[in-house]
Write a protein that holds these residues in place. Sequence first.
Motif, short mmCIF file in Angstrom:
data_model
loop_
_atom_site.label_atom_id
_atom_site.label_comp_id
_atom_site.label_asym_id
_atom_site.label_seq_id
_atom_site.Cartn_x
_atom_site.Cartn_y
_atom_site.Cartn_z
N HIS A 167 0.82 -1.21 0.00
CA HIS A 167 0.00 0.00 0.00
C HIS A 167 0.85 1.26 0.00
O HIS A 167 0.58 2.19 -0.77
CB HIS A 167 -0.96 0.01 1.20
N TRP A 168 1.87 1.31 0.85
CA TRP A 168 2.71 2.50 0.93
C TRP A 168 3.33 2.80 -0.43
O TRP A 168 3.33 3.95 -0.90
CB TRP A 168 3.81 2.30 1.99
N TRP A 169 3.87 1.79 -1.08
CA TRP A 169 4.52 1.96 -2.38
C TRP A 169 3.51 2.48 -3.40
O TRP A 169 3.79 3.44 -4.13
CB TRP A 169 5.13 0.63 -2.83
N ALA A 170 2.34 1.84 -3.48
CA ALA A 170 1.33 2.22 -4.47
C ALA A 170 0.85 3.65 -4.23
O ALA A 170 0.72 4.44 -5.18
CB ALA A 170 0.16 1.24 -4.44
N GLU A 171 0.59 3.99 -2.98
CA GLU A 171 0.10 5.34 -2.68
C GLU A 171 1.15 6.40 -2.97
O GLU A 171 0.85 7.45 -3.56
CB GLU A 171 -0.34 5.41 -1.21
N THR A 172 2.38 6.12 -2.59
CA THR A 172 3.45 7.10 -2.81
C THR A 172 3.75 7.27 -4.29
O THR A 172 3.88 8.40 -4.78
CB THR A 172 4.72 6.67 -2.03
N LEU A 173 3.84 6.16 -5.02
CA LEU A 173 4.12 6.24 -6.45
C LEU A 173 2.97 6.93 -7.19
O LEU A 173 3.22 7.73 -8.10
CB LEU A 173 4.38 4.85 -7.03
N ALA A 174 1.76 6.65 -6.82
CA ALA A 174 0.60 7.28 -7.46
C ALA A 174 0.65 8.79 -7.32
O ALA A 174 0.26 9.53 -8.24
CB ALA A 174 -0.69 6.72 -6.88
N GLN A 175 1.13 9.26 -6.19
CA GLN A 175 1.21 10.71 -5.94
C GLN A 175 2.32 11.37 -6.77
O GLN A 175 2.32 12.59 -6.93
CB GLN A 175 1.41 10.98 -4.45
N ASP A 176 3.25 10.56 -7.28
CA ASP A 176 4.34 11.11 -8.10
C ASP A 176 3.92 11.41 -9.54
O ASP A 176 4.69 12.01 -10.29
CB ASP A 176 5.54 10.14 -8.11
N ALA A 177 2.74 10.98 -9.93
CA ALA A 177 2.24 11.25 -11.28
C ALA A 177 2.02 12.75 -11.43
O ALA A 177 1.79 13.44 -10.44
CB ALA A 177 0.95 10.47 -11.53
N PRO A 178 2.13 13.26 -12.63
CA PRO A 178 2.24 12.54 -13.89
C PRO A 178 3.68 12.14 -14.22
O PRO A 178 4.63 12.82 -13.83
CB PRO A 178 1.72 13.54 -14.91
N PHE A 179 3.80 11.05 -14.94
CA PHE A 179 5.09 10.57 -15.41
C PHE A 179 5.22 10.95 -16.88
O PHE A 179 4.25 10.86 -17.63
CB PHE A 179 5.20 9.05 -15.23
N ASN A 180 6.42 11.35 -17.30
CA ASN A 180 6.59 11.78 -18.69
C ASN A 180 6.97 10.64 -19.62
O ASN A 180 6.98 10.80 -20.83
CB ASN A 180 7.58 12.94 -18.80
N SER A 181 7.28 9.46 -19.05
CA SER A 181 7.60 8.30 -19.87
C SER A 181 7.43 7.03 -19.04
O SER A 181 7.45 7.09 -17.80
CB SER A 181 9.04 8.37 -20.40
N LEU A 182 7.26 5.93 -19.73
CA LEU A 182 7.20 4.65 -19.04
C LEU A 182 8.50 4.42 -18.28
O LEU A 182 8.49 3.95 -17.14
CB LEU A 182 6.95 3.51 -20.04
N GLN A 183 9.62 4.80 -18.87
CA GLN A 183 10.91 4.63 -18.24
C GLN A 183 10.99 5.38 -16.91
O GLN A 183 11.51 4.86 -15.92
CB GLN A 183 12.05 5.07 -19.16
N SER A 184 10.46 6.60 -16.88
CA SER A 184 10.49 7.36 -15.62
C SER A 184 9.60 6.70 -14.56
O SER A 184 9.95 6.68 -13.38
CB SER A 184 10.11 8.82 -15.84
N LEU A 185 8.48 6.14 -14.97
CA LEU A 185 7.62 5.40 -14.04
C LEU A 185 8.36 4.18 -13.50
O LEU A 185 8.37 3.92 -12.29
CB LEU A 185 6.32 4.99 -14.74
#
Length: 165
Positions: free
Chosen positions: A25-43
């Motif tokens: 959960h922590w990972w998913a919530e934190t990563l989701a907040q980092d959007a928007p991503f400019n490329s698949l590679q950055s994600l």
Amino acid sequence: MTLQEFNQLPLPARVQQLHDCCHCHWWAETLAQDAPFNSLQSLLEQAVNLFNQANESQILEAFKGHAKIGDIELLRSKFAGKATAEQGQVMQASEDTIKALWQLNQDYEAKNGFIFIVCATGKSAEEMLVILESRIANSRDCELKNGAQEQNKITQIRLTQLIEN
């Protein structure tokens, strides 16, 4: 979905999509907040960087989202879709190999307190058995690190499948 569509999802929907890729959960919530991503590679890069910061309980939470390698009954039920695709070659293995995987995984879990994690994509059951045999004697700390590295590999595959280029 495209990366643009992913970026435009409401936060709870982004979290759910990411949680389906890695059950922390922590990972998913934190990563989701980092959007928007400019490329698949950055994600993908941010996903690895973030999971590498996870503490033990967060890593173990991610591990709980996996079927045990060799657990055919579980593969047929709860984890049928994703796990069967990821562990499909296990279903084709000999009964002896499956039994050996199951027993050694039981021993591994009793020793370490978590299941054996390996990125099974593209590996035969026999290959996974060799990997498990090579890792069973490792310390718990070593296996927590090994499992986290394998979780990152699995997550990278799932994220790449989620986002169409």
